[in-house]
Every structure is written in C-alpha cells, then in structure tokens.
Design a protein around this motif. Structure first.
Motif, PDB file in Angstrom:
ATOM      1  N   LEU A 111      -1.739   1.796  13.223  1.00 57.21           N
ATOM      2  CA  LEU A 111      -2.543   1.557  11.156  1.00 57.21           C
ATOM      3  C   LEU A 111      -2.432   0.285  11.784  1.00 57.21           C
ATOM      4  O   LEU A 111      -3.175   0.023  10.978  1.00 57.21           O
ATOM      5  N   SER A 136       3.670  -1.518   4.799  1.00 61.41           N
ATOM      6  CA  SER A 136       2.743  -2.093   5.036  1.00 61.41           C
ATOM      7  C   SER A 136       2.852  -3.512   5.825  1.00 61.41           C
ATOM      8  O   SER A 136       1.766  -3.686   5.814  1.00 61.41           O
ATOM      9  N   LEU A 159      -2.408   5.568   3.416  1.00 70.96           N
ATOM     10  CA  LEU A 159      -2.867   4.343   4.581  1.00 70.96           C
ATOM     11  C   LEU A 159      -2.882   5.241   5.726  1.00 70.96           C
ATOM     12  O   LEU A 159      -3.402   5.100   6.349  1.00 70.96           O
ATOM     13  N   MET A 209      -6.650   4.743   7.216  1.00 69.60           N
ATOM     14  CA  MET A 209      -7.048   3.680   7.442  1.00 69.60           C
ATOM     15  C   MET A 209      -7.483   3.918   8.335  1.00 69.60           C
ATOM     16  O   MET A 209      -9.008   3.028   9.193  1.00 69.60           O
ATOM     17  N   GLN A 239       0.550  -0.937  -0.052  1.00 75.38           N
ATOM     18  CA  GLN A 239       0.048  -0.094   0.063  1.00 75.38           C
ATOM     19  C   GLN A 239       1.195   1.343  -0.196  1.00 75.38           C
ATOM     20  O   GLN A 239       2.150   0.995   0.527  1.00 75.38           O
TER      21      GLN A 239
END
Lengths: 317, 358, 568
Positions: free
Chosen positions: C543, C532, C95, C99, C90
C-alpha cells in the motif's frame, strides 16, 4: 546610337533611381489618410511623453514616497487615491495625479516613464523579428528547394502554437525579465516577416528586369539589395507597424502574468499586474496604464492601417 | 481538391513532429526541478532522488525523449505529477471550460460583429458607422486583461447591489452542484469513446445544463460566463465588425449588385441575400484566424476570472514543473490549432477555387 | 472536432478512472471476523543495522483498543508528531480497496465530523455531516462548501458580496477595509514561522579561503546581530500582527521563548564590536535570496534592499544583492555554498521546538550555517529526547542562550496572516497551524458555510501530501490519534484517549476510543492504526503508493523508512 544599345550604367540609372518626387508623393498620400493622421497624433503624444518624461513626471518613478517625506502623513498609504489640486484636493497635500501604488510610488510618474519602456520594447522586438525574419525569408525565397522547405516548415512549427502560450514557455526557459520577454515575443513574431519577405522575393524573382540584371552580371546580393528589398519594404513597413502594436500588447501580457518586466521597473503591463489585487478598491491603478496601452496600440494600429491604405495600390477605397 | 487536402496533410506531418520536439525541449529546459516544485521545498535530497528515479527523470535526455515518443504513439500523454492522474483525464476535465469560453466568445464576436458590420456598411459614413468603427478600433487596442479587470470591477463591485450585477469569478455559485450528463441520463455503465464524449459534455457548464434540463444551473452558469466571454471576445468582435464592413463595401460596389438593384429588389434583400453571402468569405477567414488569438487570450481570461481551463492549468503546470501536463497540454493545444488552421485553409480553398492552385 | 479527439483519446488511453484490481495485502482485514492483532513488522527492526536511523522499532496492536509504539530512541515531541495531519488513521479495508487504484486520493473515508460529498475539480468541494460521527465535536452546520482563488482581491470581493462566509489570507491592503466594515470580522493569525539573516562560518566551496571569511569570527556575527534594526523592518514591511523575533522559535510553540531574549538594537556598540573584531572599516559581501513570497517574507526584494541599506549605514558593510532561482538557492543553502549573507525562513510543520532548532542547528542539520556548535547540539539533544517538562524547559533555555551567543543567524520577524469572516459566523477563528476546523462554526441562520482558501487541495489522502491547503481539508474528514487544540498548538487526544510513555521513554502505549466507526460503516480498531502507519513506513508495503509515494513528512518526522532502496 544613344537609345538602341543602352550601356550598363544607363540601364542602372533607369532601374535604380526612383524620381525624388515619388517619396514625397508617397508621404503626402499617407498623411492624407484620416487613420494615419489620428494615429500619428496619438503616437505623437506618447512619443512626447517618452522623450520628455523626466520633465513631465513630478517624481522619480521608483521613488518610495515614505522616504521623500513630501506627502501628508495620512496620505502616504498604499493605493492612495488621486489628489488633484485643480479638482479640490487641499493644497496642503502633495499632488499625485493618479495616486500612489502598492509600494507608495507616484503612479502618474510611473505611467509617464512607462512610455519609454513600451516604445523601446515595441521597436526592439519588431526590429529583431524583422531582421531575423527577412534574412530567413530571403534565403527561403532565393534558394528555393530544400532550404525553402526546411525554413518554411520551421516557421510553420512556430506558427502552430498560440502566440502567448509559446511566449510564456520561452520566457520561463530563459528566465523572467523584460529583455527575455522581448526575445520571446520576437521569436514568436519571426514567421510573419519571413513569409512577407519570401512572398516578395518569389514575386519578383522571376520578373524580367531581374533576369536582365542577372544577365548583365549583377550578383545575387546586389539584386537582393537593390531590387527586391525596396519592393518588400512596403508590406514590411505595414506589417511592422501593426506588429509593434501587437508586441506592446504581448509584452504587457507577459508582464501582467509576472514573467516580463520585474519589480520595480515601471512597465504598463507589470503595473497592471501589480494592481490586480487592488483593482476593486483602487481601479484607477488599472485604468491609468491600461488606457495608455490602449492609446499607444491604437496609434500604431491606425498608423498601420493608414500606411496600408496609402501604400497598397490595389486598395482604392 | 483531394490532392490539395492530401498535400496539406503531408506537409503537416513534419510540422507536427517539430511541434512535439519543441514542446519536449522547452519543457525540459525550464530551470528548476520538478521534485521541489511538487513535493515542496523541504524535500530532502534523498526523497528527491527516489522521486526523480520513479518518474524516469534521471535518465539522459535523449532516452527520456524516446520514452516520451513511444508513449505518445500509444496515445498516452503521461501522468500528471501534481494531480497523480493521467494527463488525458486532467485535460478532459479542463478542456470543456476553455472550449465553452472560446465558443461563447466567438459566438458573441461573430453575431454582434457581423451585425454591426452590416449595419455600418448599410449606413456608411453616418454617425452610427463612424461611432462603431471608432469603438471597434479601441476594442482592438485594449488588452484582454485590462478589459477583464475593469468589467469585473464594474459588474462585480460598482453594480453589486443592482439587478445587473454579475459574479466576478468562478463558474458556479457555492452550493450549486451540477449533475453531469452521465449521471443524469444513467450512462455510468458506458465505456469507450462514447463515454469519453459524454464525460466531456458533462464537464461543460452550459451545454450540460441545457441538455439535462437543470435550468437553475444553466442560469447560474450563464451569469458566470457573460463577463469572461465578453472580455475575451471583444478583440475578435472589433476585427470581425471591421472586416465585415469593408468586405461588404467592396462587394456592394460590384456590378452584380447594381444589377440586383436595377431588378427592383429591396435594399435589404440586396444587401443580405446577394451582398453578404460573398462578403462573408474573408470574414470566415478572419474568424478562423481569430481562434489562435482566442486560445492565447483564454489564458489571461481564465486567470482573471478564476476558471479552471486549459490555459490556466498550463501556466500553473509551468510554474510547478509538471512536465507531463506542460507537454501534454501544449501539444494538444498546438494540434487543435493545426487542425483548425487546416480546416480553415481547406474551406477557404473550397470556397475560392483560385487558392487551390497555389 | 471534439468528437474526433474523444475517439482518439478514448481508443488509445481512456479517460475515465482506471480501475485495476485491488492489490492483495498479506495483512488480515481489520474490521470483519474475530480480531487478529497485528504486529508490524513481525520481527522488530534492529535499530543499528543497515544504516537505519528511523525512530520506530515496532508498532503493534496489543488488543482491539490498544496500540504500542516501540522506539529506537526517546522522543520528547512524540505527541506533537502523531497529531500531525499526515498521520491520520485510515480504514484498513478501504486502504486495500482504494489505494492501488488511487481512488482514495479523490474519495476519502474518515472518522471525522464531515465527509466528502462532491469534488467538482477546479471549482469547489462540498462536505456534508458524517452520519457515523460519534465524537465530541458534532458540526454546527450540515454542509460546508470549499472554494479557492489565488487572488486576495477576488477572495475579498466574494466576502464583501456575501457569496462566501470566510476567507483565508486577506491581502495586506485589504485589512483596513475589512476592519472598517461592520459586517465583516478579522481574525489575526500568529505566524508560526521565522525569517532570518543567515551566515556561514565555513562555506563548502572549492578554493574558498575560510581564514578570510569575516563570518568565521563570532564577534563579527554578534556585531551584525546588534546592528540591525529589526523593529523597523517589521513595521515597514510586514502585515499587522507580525512580531519581531526575539527568539528563533515563535512564542506560540512550547519552550520557544525561554531564556535570554535577543540583543537590543545598538548601532554604536555594534560598530565598535565590529571594529574590535578587526574590521574598523567594515567589509564587502553579498546578500543571497530567492524572489519567492512566503508568510515569513512578504516582500523579498524590498526587504533585501532595506537590509542592504541598514548594513551600510549601521555597520559600514557593503553588500551586493544576488537573486537566485528558488530551487538553486535552496540547494546552495543546504550545501553550504553561500559565502555571504542569505535571507531565508522557516514555517512550522508541527508545533514543537524540534521542528525548528533540530532541523537548523541539530546533529542532522545541513551545512547551511557552516560548522556546527557542539555545545548547542548537546542541549538540543537533551530537549529532543526528554518528555519531562522541567528537563525540556531547562534544555531549551540553554539552547536559546547558545544561539544568542554563537549567532549562526539573526532572527528578524515572525510574519502574521489572518482570516476574515462574515460578522455573523459564530465560532469563527484563525488557527496558528492553518488547520481551521469548520465544526466550530455556525454561519448565522444560513444552511451552508462557504469558505474560500488560496488553492485547490491536491488530493484528499494527506499521508502523501505536504501542502497546507490540502491538510485543512483532511482535518475535517479524517482524525489522528492526537490532534492540535482549536486555535492553539498543543497536542490533545483525538482517536486515542491517552498515549503514555514508558519510564525509559522508548515505548508509547495508546489507548483508543471505543465505538468509533468510519463514514463507510467500518469499525475503528487498533489494526487500522498499525496499517495506517505501516504503509508509510515500509517501502515494500503493497500500500506504499499514495500519490507520488514520496511520503515526505514520514521521512522528515520519523527519520527513516523500512526496506528503502540502498543509496546508489
């Protein structure tokens, strides 16, 4: 002396005995209704089908044709179309009036045996609902006050849900199966009979002859049994007959979704559910059991209509 | 009148509480746990433990009920485990489909039903009358799912290449993307209740297309809704037709009709103006009562025709043990049903003063 | 009334998407300003401390186009794992923005050939060509519409009427129809799954006397292995293309079918062996199962009855069938509580032997089959820790030989499925991993490709998903360091040009492609990879949200999380 002060026994006799002809008259009244006639004919067909199923059905409804080795090799394929000798299907092949279903079983036999299941389901479900419902309704009507309030609120809660939604939820909790589906539908149907019973109780409770009986020392249970129940009988019978039709439809719906009758039981609703995936190539697998459900439900509906017309003195059409 | 309404409302409160309790109890009694159902059956016990903890499912049941009541009081129906979005959002997306389907079915049933009922009563005992009542009886007896499947087969397969073919499933043809109201009218900045209503209308297929003038989408959506609406509406159609006929026949025998005829009014005027208005009272009741059956039938119709409505979502949620959705949607459905019943009762009492005294 | 409901709901909770301010993250933004290489975590993890048994020690961006993975233990299936859909890359900025408010679940941003154009919930998803895509697989059609229906009949009708171009999982009864229709084409799909008859040689049930357990005796298990006519089961109950399982792992998976094949069916020899083992008149037991249809088990109750019949006829073993609720059954199986036979199967998550044999018979396996076999465990470990072809081949040959000898279960079938398309769709196929890529397909001269699968995707952020219908969508939109080859199971480079292990197999270095941008214009670099992976790995990462924050596949494939809550 004989007429001025009737004894208890004489009063009893006057009150309790209906002249025998009343029953005969009622029956004749019912049978003269066209809808009742048609209904009884339809139901007669279904009942005959159910009773004589082992004789009418050519095969065991759960038998897989592969094992029996009685079908043509090419014919024993899933969802085979009907083979009717009278209509031109070669006599070399085994006759299957409605073809085979997805598990290589004879569809016609399954439809015939399904009548047993549906009739049993209808009567049992409504029977359970009536038993519980009338008791609750009687208590509510008789006791009045807070008992009445609580019971009626409970019935309202049950009635607040769309019937199928509540039935699905109950069946999922109890676990899938035909018996549990019957319980679920019965629970959902209780309020109707409770209300009917309560209405009957209320309308009769205050009538003079009841007060008279009470004054003569008759118990509440006796009053319930001897005075109220016979009066409640009529609407209960009418509602019950119509209720059987509804119960058959509801259990079929539950089986269609997959939470009612389980494989390999031959129940019309679950047969349609199983055939759902092949309806576009083998529509007769849906039409056969579907038509039977319609005929049975129609029969009970017509009978219920006829009963209502015959037994309800207010409706003079 | 006001006292009647108030009394009914007061009686509805304990019922509502009972409904909430039953909904909660039932959904928690469903066997199997939500972890496996949501995370897949390969979820390890450790993952499940933290999952259950995060959603508060490892608390004792009475505590969970208390928490649930508390959030209900704030209008929070919880967050769907499956969709990860508030239940109200999911509901607001799917309710329009069910409402649209139900309204179309009801329209179909009422318009056609009343018409047929009037015509049958006017031509009593004619072939038309007998035929219509015969089909009405059958219509009441065919299960919704059988009718739906047969219609889908007829119009989707048998008549596939004919001009009257109809799609057997879905809401739109692939590639036709409806523009929701909020976008078409530039209302994306709107907030609050107005925005909620706009979103709701935007999620309907037919109303939205009608209001925004997307004619191609409208045509497509209508074509997709015909079969489900007919399948769902057939039972109410039969009931309404029979009720209209019998009610009209009852009324037609009354004295004031005879007076109207004696006055020299045309038959049509007698029937429509004088007869129908009074005959419609029980029909209105029947329409109100059918709504419950329509909501039940919508579950089956949505499954057969692959429409993402409340009924279908509810059944999926039950299988997936998505408790917030089960509770939320059952509750909303029951509340809607309660409100509808209340409205029907009140309107009936309004129209027939005798009822108010019970 | 709608208005009333709307007022109530909107006043109380609102119905639109909640927008909370984006969470602040301590990691520097990756695609603006000079590149600041990330290392995660700053201090490499101590592989032996705190009960940590995960695979990763540290993940670091060496420079803009190089990432290094330091491992706690060697892993021969590393490439296969990083190709898994749950570990796609990602954009770091995105993000941070999307997110915390769950926007990423509905509006993904990726480097793949397609990007999301529209998602009409409950109805369809529309993908369009990603204008920023510069990779090797430009799509042949600009628009793809994805629809779904859980009824095979509905999917077939739509295919036949031409309203869709391709469907997944045609029903068993529809295969003949499709084959006989010249305007349609069927693509069989090998089943990356296995159905087996399980046995427990030492159940963990209170008061259970294991000395009386027939399955404790290896000869008994071998007798059963020989006494079941598996071909007959496959022929009668499985769709076309299904095969008898000669090994536990399907042959499409590397090293799956090496070494000795399973026993041939021989009822006489089996009965003799059972008699020699001390059961001349057979014995009585149960068959436990759950009534759930899977591609490895298309008709649970019929197959159970067939096995019941075979056991009776071939071996004089009498059984009662015990259908349990799905969750309860799985719990009982993994807790070792099933004292009789049981029917279960396994579908591949990622295409490697470690996904099959390690899970079931390896050191971390559950108590499903009772006591584990030390010699088998040794060989499994050898295969898992080496990335050298010859070593793995030799190890798995031994593994298959030992499974055949110890018979913890009898593998029966690999269940096939298929896809079907309009005959004029070029490049159509069925992927064994069900990750069909639409960029290979050209639907005649139509302008859009319409595909109908079984169910709606749950979200479009696959890091926190487990469902195949969801993964298929992510495969069109996002990319990982590696990916699985078209129509096969081998891991091939995707966003990485190559990942190579160090000599001790404890460090993997991946060189990344240059000049790649996401669909929102952001540049792809090594920090995106680190972020990620880190957000899934570290429970305390801001996240670490996803949809349910379970990140199921991370735990399953990489062993463990950082900073997880201590077990209560």
């Amino acid at each position: 002396m004989a007429t001025s002060n009737p004894t208890f026994e004489q009063a009893e006799e006057l009150l309790s005995s209906r002249p025998a002809n009343l029953w005969r008259d009622t029956l004749r009244n019912i049978l003269s209704q066209r809808s009742a006639q048609v209904g009884l004919v339809l139901l007669g067909v279904v009942i005959l089908m159910a009773v004589f199923a082992p004789l009418i059905a050519p095969f065991n409804p759960n038998a897989v044709m592969l094992d029996l080795g009685q079908t043509r090799t090419e014919g024993a394929f899933r969802n085979a179309p009907p083979c009717i000798h009278l209509l031109g299907c070669s006599p070399a092949y085994t006759q299957h009036l409605l073809g085979l279903d997805s598990n290589l079983r004879d569809e016609f036999s399954r439809v015939v045996f399904g009548a047993q299941v549906s009739l049993r389901v209808g009567f049992l479900t409504v029977g359970m609902a009536i038993m519980v419902g009338t008791v609750l309704g009687a208590i509510a009507g008789f006791a009045g006050g807070w008992a009445d309030n609580i019971i009626m609120r409970l019935m309202d809660v049950l009635l607040a849900f769309p019937a199928l939604v509540l039935a699905i939820a109950i069946v999922v909790v109890l676990g899938p199966g035909l018996v549990n589906a019957q319980y679920a539908i019965a629970i959902v149907a209780i309020p109707v009979y409770a209300r009917v019973m309560r209405a009957s109780v209320l309308s009769i409770k205050e009538r003079d002859f009841v007060t008279a009986s009470r004054a003569l020392g008759e118990s509440s249970a006796g009053i319930l049994w001897r005075r109220i129940l016979p009066n409640a009988l009529t609407p209960l019978i009418v509602q019950g007959t119509l209720g059987i039709a509804g119960a058959i439809l509801d259990v079929a719906a539950l089986s269609f979704i997959g939470v009612g009758a389980q494989y390999p039981q031959a129940e019309w609703g679950s047969m349609i559910g199983a055939a759902r995936n092949v309806v576009f190539v083998a529509p007769w697998l849906v039409m056969g059991p579907g038509a039977m459900i319609a005929v049975t439900v129609l029969g009970f509906n017509l009978l219920g209509d006829g009963l209502r017309d015959a037994l309800d003195p207010r409706l003079n059409r | 009148m006001l006292r009647f309404i108030l009394r009914r409302l007061l009686l509805a409160i304990p019922v509502l509480f009972g409904v909430i309790f039953v909904v909660f109890a039932l959904s928690r009694m469903i066997p199997g746990d939500p972890c496996r159902a949501q995370l897949g059956e390969k979820a390890t016990p450790a993952v499940c433990e933290s999952f259950l903890h995060r959603y508060g499912f490892d608390q004792p049941i009475p505590v969970q009920f208390g928490v649930y009541l508390g959030s209900l009081a704030q209008g929070d129906l919880g967050t769907s485990i499956k969709y990860g979005r508030p239940v109200t959002t999911v509901l607001w997306e799917r309710l329009p489909v069910t409402v649209e389907l139900t309204i179309l079915a009801l329209l179909f049933a009422t318009v056609l039903g009343v018409t047929l009922g009037v015509l049958s009563a006017a031509r009593r005992n004619s072939i038309f009358d007998v035929g219509t009542m015969f089909f009405a009886n059958i219509g009441v007896s065919i299960p919704v799912f059988v009718l739906g499947l047969i219609l889908a087969w007829l119009f989707g397969v048998v008549l596939r290449d004919s001009p009257i073919s109809l799609p057997p499933s879905g809401r739109f043809t692939a590639g036709i993307v409806p523009v929701p109201l909020t976008q078409a009218w530039g209302l994306t900045g709107l907030q609050g209740p107005l925005r909620a209503i706009a979103d709701f209308v935007g999620s309907t297929a037919i109303l939205n297309a009608l209001l925004t003038g997307q004619w191609k989408v409208l045509g497509d959506a209508l074509r997709h809704m015909i079969l489900p609406a007919v399948a769902l509406g057939t039972i109410p159609l039969a009931i309404i037709a029979r009720m209209t006929r019998s009610s009209l026949l009852d009324v037609m025998g009354l004295d004031y009709i005879r007076t109207a005829r004696a006055k020299g009014l045309s038959e049509r005027l007698v029937v429509l103006k004088h007869g129908l208005r009074n005959a419609l009272l029980p029909v209105v009741t029947v329409i109100g009562l059918s709504l419950g059956g329509l909501l039940s039938g919508a579950v089956l119709t949505e499954t057969i025709f692959n429409l993402a409505g409340v009924g279908r979502t509810l059944v999926d949620a039950i299988t997936g043990r998505d408790y917030p959705v089960i509770q939320g949607m059952t509750l909303v459905t029951a509340v809607m049903y309660l409100v509808i019943n209340l409205v029907v009762d009140v309107s009936y009492a309004y129209l027939d003063p005798r009822i108010r005294l019970t | 009334m709608v208005a009333v409901l709307g007022l109530v709901l909107a006043a109380c909770g609102g119905t639109g998407q909640s927008t909370s301010p984006s969470a602040s993250v301590s990691t520097p933004p990756a695609s603006s300003g000079p590149f600041t290489a990330m290392t995660y975590p700053e201090q490499a993890v101590d592989c032996t401390a705190n009960g940590y048994h995960g695979e990763f020690k540290q993940i670091k961006a060496v420079d803009e186009h190089t990432v290094e993975f330091d491992l706690c233990y060697p892993d021969g299936s590393f490439l296969s794992k990083i190709a898994f859909t749950a570990f796609q890359i990602q954009d770091s900025d995105y993000l941070n923005q999307a997110m915390a408010n769950h926007l990423i679940l509905a509006k993904p941003v990726g480097t793949g050939p397609y990007m999301l154009s529209d998602w009409t919930r409950g109805d369809s998803i529309t993908l369009v060509k990603n204008p920023n895509y510069t990779g090797d697989n430009p799509p042949k059609v600009d628009t793809v519409v994805i629809r779904w229906s859980d009824q095979a009949a509905q999917r077939l009708v739509e295919l036949q009427s031409g309203t869709v171009d391709g469907i997944d999982n045609p029903g068993t009864d529809d295969i003949a129809t499709i084959k006989s229709d010249s305007s349609l084409k069927l693509y069989p799909r090998a089943g990356l799954n296995v159905f087996y008859l399980g046995m427990n040689n030492n159940p963990k049930v209170d008061g259970f006397d294991n000395s009386k357990n027939p399955f404790k005796n290896e000869k008994v298990r071998q007798a059963i292995a020989m006494g079941i006519d598996r071909q007959r089961i496959v022929t009668n109950f499985y769709p076309d293309g299904s095969t008898v399982a000669d090994y536990f792992t399907p042959c499409e998976i590397s090293y799956g079918c090496v070494g000795d094949k399973w026993y041939d069916f021989d009822a006489t020899a089996a009965k003799q062996m059972l008699s020699d083992a001390g059961y001349p008149n057979g014995f009585t037991t149960t068959i436990a199962l759950r009534d759930v249809v899977r591609s490895y088990l298309p008709d649970p109750t019929s197959i159970a009855q067939e096995i019941q019949t075979q056991l009776k006829n071939n071996l004089n073993i009498t059984t009662t069938i015990d259908v349990q609720e799905s969750g309860t059954f799985l719990d009982n199986a993994s807790a070792g509580k099933l004292t009789g036979l049981h029917l279960l199967g396994w579908g591949a998550d990622y295409p490697d032997q470690t996904d099959f044999v390690d899970y079931h018979f390896g050191p971390g396996a559950s108590d499903q089959f009772g006591d584990k076999f030390p010699d088998l465990i040794d060989e499994i470990k050898k295969g898992a820790q080496s990335s050298d072809d010859a070593t793995r081949q030799a190890a798995y040959e031994q593994v298959n030989k030992l499974i055949k000898q110890h018979v913890p279960m009898v593998p029966i079938a690999h269940g096939a499925s298929a896809t079907a398309f309009q005959a004029d769709v070029e490049g159509a196929y069925a992927a064994p991993l069900t990750d069909e890529r639409f960029y290979t397909m050209k639907p005649g001269d139509r302008e859009q490709l319409v595909w109908m699968q079984n169910a709606e995707p749950i979200s479009l952020f696959c890091g926190d998903e487990t469902d195949g219908e969801t993964f298929r969508l992510c495969e069109q939109i996002n990319e990982g360091l590696y990916t699985y080859e078209i129509g096969g199971t081998k891991a091939v480079p995707d966003l990485a040009t190559e990942c190579t292990p160090s000599s001790d197999n404890l460090t993997w270095t991946c060189k990344l492609k240059e000049g790649v941008t996401f669909s929102n214009g952001a540049t792809f670099d090594a920090n995106d990879v680190v972020n990620s992976y880190a957000l899934q790995w570290d429970v305390s990462n801001p996240l670490h949200i996803g949809r349910t924050a379970a990140f199921d596949y991370w735990g399953a494939l990489w062993g463990d999380f950082l900073n997880k809550e201590p077990a209560s």
